[in-house]
Design an enzyme around this catalytic site. Structure first.
Site, PDB file in Angstrom:
ATOM      1  N   ALA A  98      34.315  46.758  38.099  1.00 53.93           N
ATOM      2  CA  ALA A  98      33.482  47.121  36.858  1.00 53.93           C
ATOM      3  C   ALA A  98      33.921  49.182  36.108  1.00 53.93           C
ATOM      4  CB  ALA A  98      32.136  47.545  36.498  1.00 53.93           C
ATOM      5  N   GLN A 140      40.923  39.377  45.327  1.00 52.80           N
ATOM      6  CA  GLN A 140      40.907  41.093  45.516  1.00 52.80           C
ATOM      7  C   GLN A 140      41.113  41.143  47.048  1.00 52.80           C
ATOM      8  OE1 GLN A 140      39.744  38.517  43.007  1.00 52.80           O
ATOM      9  NE2 GLN A 140      38.975  39.609  41.300  1.00 52.80           N
ATOM     10  N   ASP A 156      28.445  43.084  39.054  1.00 52.95           N
ATOM     11  CA  ASP A 156      28.917  43.719  37.284  1.00 52.95           C
ATOM     12  C   ASP A 156      28.841  44.790  36.165  1.00 52.95           C
ATOM     13  OD1 ASP A 156      31.604  42.864  39.108  1.00 52.95           O
ATOM     14  OD2 ASP A 156      33.004  43.039  37.408  1.00 52.95           O
ATOM     15  N   ASN A 197      28.387  39.775  39.605  1.00 51.44           N
ATOM     16  CA  ASN A 197      28.946  40.292  40.623  1.00 51.44           C
ATOM     17  C   ASN A 197      30.103  38.899  40.827  1.00 51.44           C
ATOM     18  OD1 ASN A 197      30.543  42.185  42.119  1.00 51.44           O
ATOM     19  ND2 ASN A 197      30.046  40.984  43.766  1.00 51.44           N
TER      20      ASN A 197
HETATM   21  O1  MRU Z   1      37.557  39.919  38.477  1.00 52.12           O
HETATM   22  P1  MRU Z   1      36.580  41.909  38.933  1.00 52.12           P
HETATM   23  O2  MRU Z   1      38.079  41.346  39.612  1.00 52.12           O
HETATM   24  O3  MRU Z   1      37.151  42.905  37.776  1.00 52.12           O
HETATM   25  O4  MRU Z   1      36.118  41.595  39.733  1.00 52.12           O
HETATM   26  C1  MRU Z   1      35.695  43.066  40.270  1.00 52.12           C
HETATM   27  C2  MRU Z   1      34.158  42.638  41.482  1.00 52.12           C
HETATM   28  O5  MRU Z   1      33.616  41.723  40.598  1.00 52.12           O
HETATM   29  C3  MRU Z   1      33.417  44.038  41.613  1.00 52.12           C
HETATM   30  O6  MRU Z   1      32.709  43.594  42.400  1.00 52.12           O
HETATM   31  C4  MRU Z   1      32.292  44.681  40.921  1.00 52.12           C
HETATM   32  O7  MRU Z   1      33.551  44.884  39.188  1.00 52.12           O
HETATM   33  C5  MRU Z   1      32.458  46.449  41.323  1.00 52.12           C
HETATM   34  S1  MRU Z   1      33.337  47.026  41.214  1.00 52.12           S
HETATM   35  C6  MRU Z   1      33.051  48.899  42.327  1.00 52.12           C
END
Ligand code: MRU
Length: 356
Positions: free
Chosen positions: A51, A199, A240, A250
């Site tokens: 995010a 991730q 997010d 999230n």
């Molecule tokens: O799909 P992504 O990899 O962008 O999702 C990211 C997440 O869900 C993270 O947990 C969230 O952005 C917090 S990151 C500081």
């Protein structure tokens, strides 16, 4: 110390430089975006993700649009800024930081109206760099507040990647773990691999190795087992988008962890900057959930994991109800339930009354 800090995204005067997160951990490579189309592609394809990182990248994309248009005069700069905001605003729908970053740029462009094309472009570049600097300061503040929640000997489970790669540097949820580690606490991190985009396995595991923090990778379906065996004392995840009542969107799989945490009596913490709070959204039901290509579920790097033609679903996020959250760690401190009231108490003045 020793290793240089990861810089996920950087403004270079005429281009936006990003670590290509789709290549990690095999390769640490930089993508240099010289057009807004390239910046939008980087966000959509998840070369940059997380995010806060998305918000700052989008802001730099707007600065790039202004830079490219500035030889054509101020009117062209404003037209390019509007077009960039539209293009970047449809890349990913869930992380509210994207819209927050674009809004900051839009209002900066308005404040500078009349100053001339070059001055507006320079002002937007400075604003984007300012956002990046604020993001780092915010992550470090979250780390300081959140580290106090982790004690020596804790096993800490995390999901997805909320580390330096998800922000400009340092990280949100993983920044909390890092701060506890830097304070000398003996922490063991349990890393959910985070199907389907991995991730956790690809990015969080890599970051923890770089930082020298003890960690163990598990598949998502092992979490309940390790909780029942007493290996996990705390859970820390990112966010997010946080609704005004404290519901948290999230990465898909977060909600399941919160339910498991409640069953096992394990504190469930969310680490996120206040820029992740959507004050206009009353609860999680109103948060848009990104649907990604089902091929990301049925295939891994192009190799099929399922029979050809198999239908698959791919919601990229889920919503954890505020009732399952022990605290939200922000730059303003650790917010405890009732979350609606504790969030309202730290709401930045600039966001109040912004409903349209
Ligand atoms: O799909 P992504 O990899 O962008 O999702 C990211 C997440 O869900 C993270 O947990 C969230 O952005 C917090 S990151 C500081």
């Amino acid at each position: 110390m020793g290793k240089p800090e990861i810089k996920t995204v950087e403004w270079h005067g005429d281009s936006v430089w990003l670590i290509d997160q789709t290549l990690l951990p095999a390769q640490l490579a930089i993508v240099k975006c010289r057009t807004v189309v390239q910046v939008a592609h980087a966000i959509k394809s998840m070369q940059v993700r997380g995010a806060p990182a998305i918000g700052v990248t989008a802001a730099m994309g707007v600065a790039l649009a202004a830079h490219l248009a500035s030889p054509d005069g101020e009117a062209a700069v404003h037209t390019a800024v509007d077009a960039a905001c539209r293009e970047l605003g449809v890349t990913r729908p869930t992380a509210v930081n994207l819209f927050w970053g674009l809004e900051r740029m839009r209002s900066t462009a308005e404040e500078l109206r009349g100053a001339g094309g070059a001055a507006v472009a320079a002002g937007l570049a400075a604003a984007a760099e300012q956002l990046a600097a604020e993001d780092e300061a915010t992550c470090r503040a979250m780390g300081r507040h959140g580290a106090a929640l982790l004690t020596d000997g804790d096993g800490v489970l995390t999901h997805c990647n909320a580390g330096a790669l998800a922000a400009v540097t340092y990280g949100t949820a993983l920044g909390v773990v890092r701060a506890a580690h830097e304070a000398g606490r003996d922490i063991h991190v349990w890393v959910d691999e985070t199907r389907p985009f991995l991730q956790g396995a690809r990015l969080t595991a890599w970051e923890l190795q770089q930082l020298g923090i003890d960690s163990t990778l598990i598949t998502d379906n092992m979490a309940a087992h390790f909780m029942s065996q007493g290996h996990i004392q705390k859970i820390v995840v990112g966010a997010d988008r946080i609704a005004a009542n404290g519901d948290v969107a999230n990465k898909i799989g977060t909600y399941a962890l919160a339910v498991l945490a409640a069953h096992h009596g394990i504190p469930f913490y969310v680490g996120a900057p206040l820029s992740t709070v959507d004050w206009e959204v009353p609860d999680g039901a109103a948060i848009p959930i990104e649907e990604r290509d089902p091929d990301e579920v049925t295939h891994l790097r192009g190799a099929p994991l399922a029979p050809d033609g198999m239908a698959a679903a791919h919601p990229a996020f889920d919503v954890t109800p505020h009732t399952l959250i022990s605290a939200i760690i922000t730059e303003a401190g650790v917010l405890r339930p009732p979350l609606a009231a504790s969030l309202a108490a730290v709401r930045p003045a600039a966001t109040a009354g912004s409903a349209t």
